[in-house]
Write a protein that holds these residues in place. Structure first.
Motif, PDB file in Angstrom:
ATOM      1  N   UNK A  29       0.952  -1.182   0.026  1.00 29.71           N
ATOM      2  CA  UNK A  29       0.148  -0.134   0.089  1.00 29.71           C
ATOM      3  C   UNK A  29       0.849   1.288  -0.133  1.00 29.71           C
ATOM      4  N   UNK A  30       1.878   1.225   0.888  1.00 32.81           N
ATOM      5  CA  UNK A  30       2.806   2.527   0.818  1.00 32.81           C
ATOM      6  C   UNK A  30       3.560   2.412  -0.453  1.00 32.81           C
ATOM      7  N   UNK A  31       3.823   1.423  -1.214  1.00 32.09           N
ATOM      8  CA  UNK A  31       4.660   1.555  -2.354  1.00 32.09           C
ATOM      9  C   UNK A  31       3.790   1.943  -3.539  1.00 32.09           C
ATOM     10  N   UNK A  32       2.385   1.760  -3.510  1.00 30.97           N
ATOM     11  CA  UNK A  32       1.221   2.339  -4.387  1.00 30.97           C
ATOM     12  C   UNK A  32       1.211   3.866  -4.137  1.00 30.97           C
ATOM     13  N   UNK A  33       1.238   4.104  -2.868  1.00 24.10           N
ATOM     14  CA  UNK A  33       1.234   5.744  -2.808  1.00 24.10           C
ATOM     15  C   UNK A  33       2.462   6.239  -3.523  1.00 24.10           C
ATOM     16  N   UNK A  34       3.522   5.666  -3.409  1.00 23.12           N
ATOM     17  CA  UNK A  34       4.883   6.380  -4.106  1.00 23.12           C
ATOM     18  C   UNK A  34       4.387   6.358  -5.590  1.00 23.12           C
ATOM     19  N   UNK A  35       4.119   5.348  -6.186  1.00 21.84           N
ATOM     20  CA  UNK A  35       3.514   5.192  -7.589  1.00 21.84           C
ATOM     21  C   UNK A  35       2.766   6.166  -7.804  1.00 21.84           C
ATOM     22  N   UNK A  36       1.585   6.289  -7.233  1.00 19.58           N
ATOM     23  CA  UNK A  36       0.683   7.471  -7.357  1.00 19.58           C
ATOM     24  C   UNK A  36       1.464   8.796  -7.510  1.00 19.58           C
ATOM     25  N   UNK A  37       2.129   9.127  -6.224  1.00 18.25           N
ATOM     26  CA  UNK A  37       3.062  10.352  -6.201  1.00 18.25           C
ATOM     27  C   UNK A  37       3.874  10.397  -7.598  1.00 18.25           C
ATOM     28  N   UNK A  38       4.235   9.485  -8.063  1.00 14.89           N
ATOM     29  CA  UNK A  38       5.246   9.815  -9.147  1.00 14.89           C
ATOM     30  C   UNK A  38       4.558  10.280 -10.308  1.00 14.89           C
ATOM     31  N   UNK A  39       3.081   9.806 -10.426  1.00 15.54           N
ATOM     32  CA  UNK A  39       2.371  10.495 -11.585  1.00 15.54           C
ATOM     33  C   UNK A  39       2.345  11.921 -11.996  1.00 15.54           C
ATOM     34  N   UNK A  40       2.635  12.750 -10.849  1.00 16.76           N
ATOM     35  CA  UNK A  40       2.599  14.128 -11.003  1.00 16.76           C
ATOM     36  C   UNK A  40       3.981  14.776 -11.693  1.00 16.76           C
ATOM     37  N   UNK A  41       4.739  13.772 -11.708  1.00 14.29           N
ATOM     38  CA  UNK A  41       6.027  14.027 -12.596  1.00 14.29           C
ATOM     39  C   UNK A  41       6.087  13.543 -13.891  1.00 14.29           C
ATOM     40  N   UNK A  42       5.105  12.894 -14.412  1.00 11.23           N
ATOM     41  CA  UNK A  42       4.982  12.282 -15.708  1.00 11.23           C
ATOM     42  C   UNK A  42       4.336  13.284 -16.894  1.00 11.23           C
ATOM     43  N   UNK A  91      -1.389   4.831 -14.272  1.00  8.67           N
ATOM     44  CA  UNK A  91      -2.142   5.184 -15.480  1.00  8.67           C
ATOM     45  C   UNK A  91      -3.456   5.788 -15.291  1.00  8.67           C
ATOM     46  N   UNK A  92      -4.407   4.860 -14.395  1.00  2.00           N
ATOM     47  CA  UNK A  92      -5.599   5.244 -13.820  1.00  2.00           C
ATOM     48  C   UNK A  92      -5.516   6.480 -12.979  1.00  2.00           C
ATOM     49  N   UNK A  93      -4.674   6.554 -12.396  1.00  2.00           N
ATOM     50  CA  UNK A  93      -4.555   7.838 -11.301  1.00  2.00           C
ATOM     51  C   UNK A  93      -4.217   8.969 -12.370  1.00  2.00           C
ATOM     52  N   UNK A  94      -3.238   8.946 -13.174  1.00  2.00           N
ATOM     53  CA  UNK A  94      -2.627  10.040 -13.990  1.00  2.00           C
ATOM     54  C   UNK A  94      -4.084  10.510 -14.875  1.00  2.00           C
ATOM     55  N   UNK A  95      -4.725   9.347 -15.344  1.00  4.12           N
ATOM     56  CA  UNK A  95      -5.943   9.799 -15.975  1.00  4.12           C
ATOM     57  C   UNK A  95      -6.759  10.765 -15.108  1.00  4.12           C
ATOM     58  N   UNK A  96      -7.136  10.043 -14.062  1.00  6.66           N
ATOM     59  CA  UNK A  96      -7.924  10.839 -12.990  1.00  6.66           C
ATOM     60  C   UNK A  96      -7.640  12.499 -12.843  1.00  6.66           C
ATOM     61  N   UNK A  97      -6.449  12.551 -12.338  1.00  2.00           N
ATOM     62  CA  UNK A  97      -5.820  13.841 -12.165  1.00  2.00           C
ATOM     63  C   UNK A  97      -5.755  14.878 -13.297  1.00  2.00           C
ATOM     64  N   UNK A  98      -6.003  14.093 -14.546  1.00  2.00           N
ATOM     65  CA  UNK A  98      -5.905  14.953 -15.747  1.00  2.00           C
ATOM     66  C   UNK A  98      -7.302  15.063 -16.262  1.00  2.00           C
ATOM     67  N   UNK A  99      -8.332  14.750 -15.675  1.00  2.00           N
ATOM     68  CA  UNK A  99      -9.929  14.678 -15.846  1.00  2.00           C
ATOM     69  C   UNK A  99      -9.997  13.721 -16.956  1.00  2.00           C
TER      70      UNK A  99
END
Length: 107
Positions: A29-42, A91-99
């Motif tokens: 779960x913590x690893x996934x939080x880092x993965x989602x945090x990385x989305x802001x830099x992609x 990818x899913x998180x990135x799409x959500x963050x970008x609407x």
């Protein structure tokens, strides 16, 4: 929690395994939080997969497995599955963050 060497019954062993499994799940779960945090830099969805990063990660996990006394033939496919699932989540998180996709309530 007792160490494996301190266990004096099957119940002790099972409690130790359950405790370790809970720690593994929490770490994932913590690893996934880092993965989602990385989305802001992609900058783009296509930049998420980063195949060169995956290619570098798997040999390192193989080495870590060897050092921990684990069979790399177990660890490498396990981490490949974890990595690929996390990429899909990013990818899913990135799409959500970008609407581009509607998120679940826990996003």
């Amino acid at each position: 929690m007792k160490t494996p060497e301190q266990c004096s019954s099957l119940d002790d062993v099972r409690r130790g395994i359950d405790a370790m499994d809970e720690q593994i799940i929490r770490a994932l779960g913590r690893r996934l939080a880092y993965v989602k945090a990385a989305a802001q830099f992609k900058p783009t969805e296509q930049s998420i997969a980063a195949p060169e990063r995956v290619a570098a990660m798997l040999p390192q996990r193989q080495q870590w497995a060897r050092e921990a006394g684990l069979d790399p033939m177990f660890a490498v496919p396990l981490f490949a599955q974890i990595i690929h699932w996390n990429i899909a989540q990013q990818v899913r998180h990135w799409r959500i963050c970008h609407g581009l996709e509607q998120g679940a309530q826990d996003e």
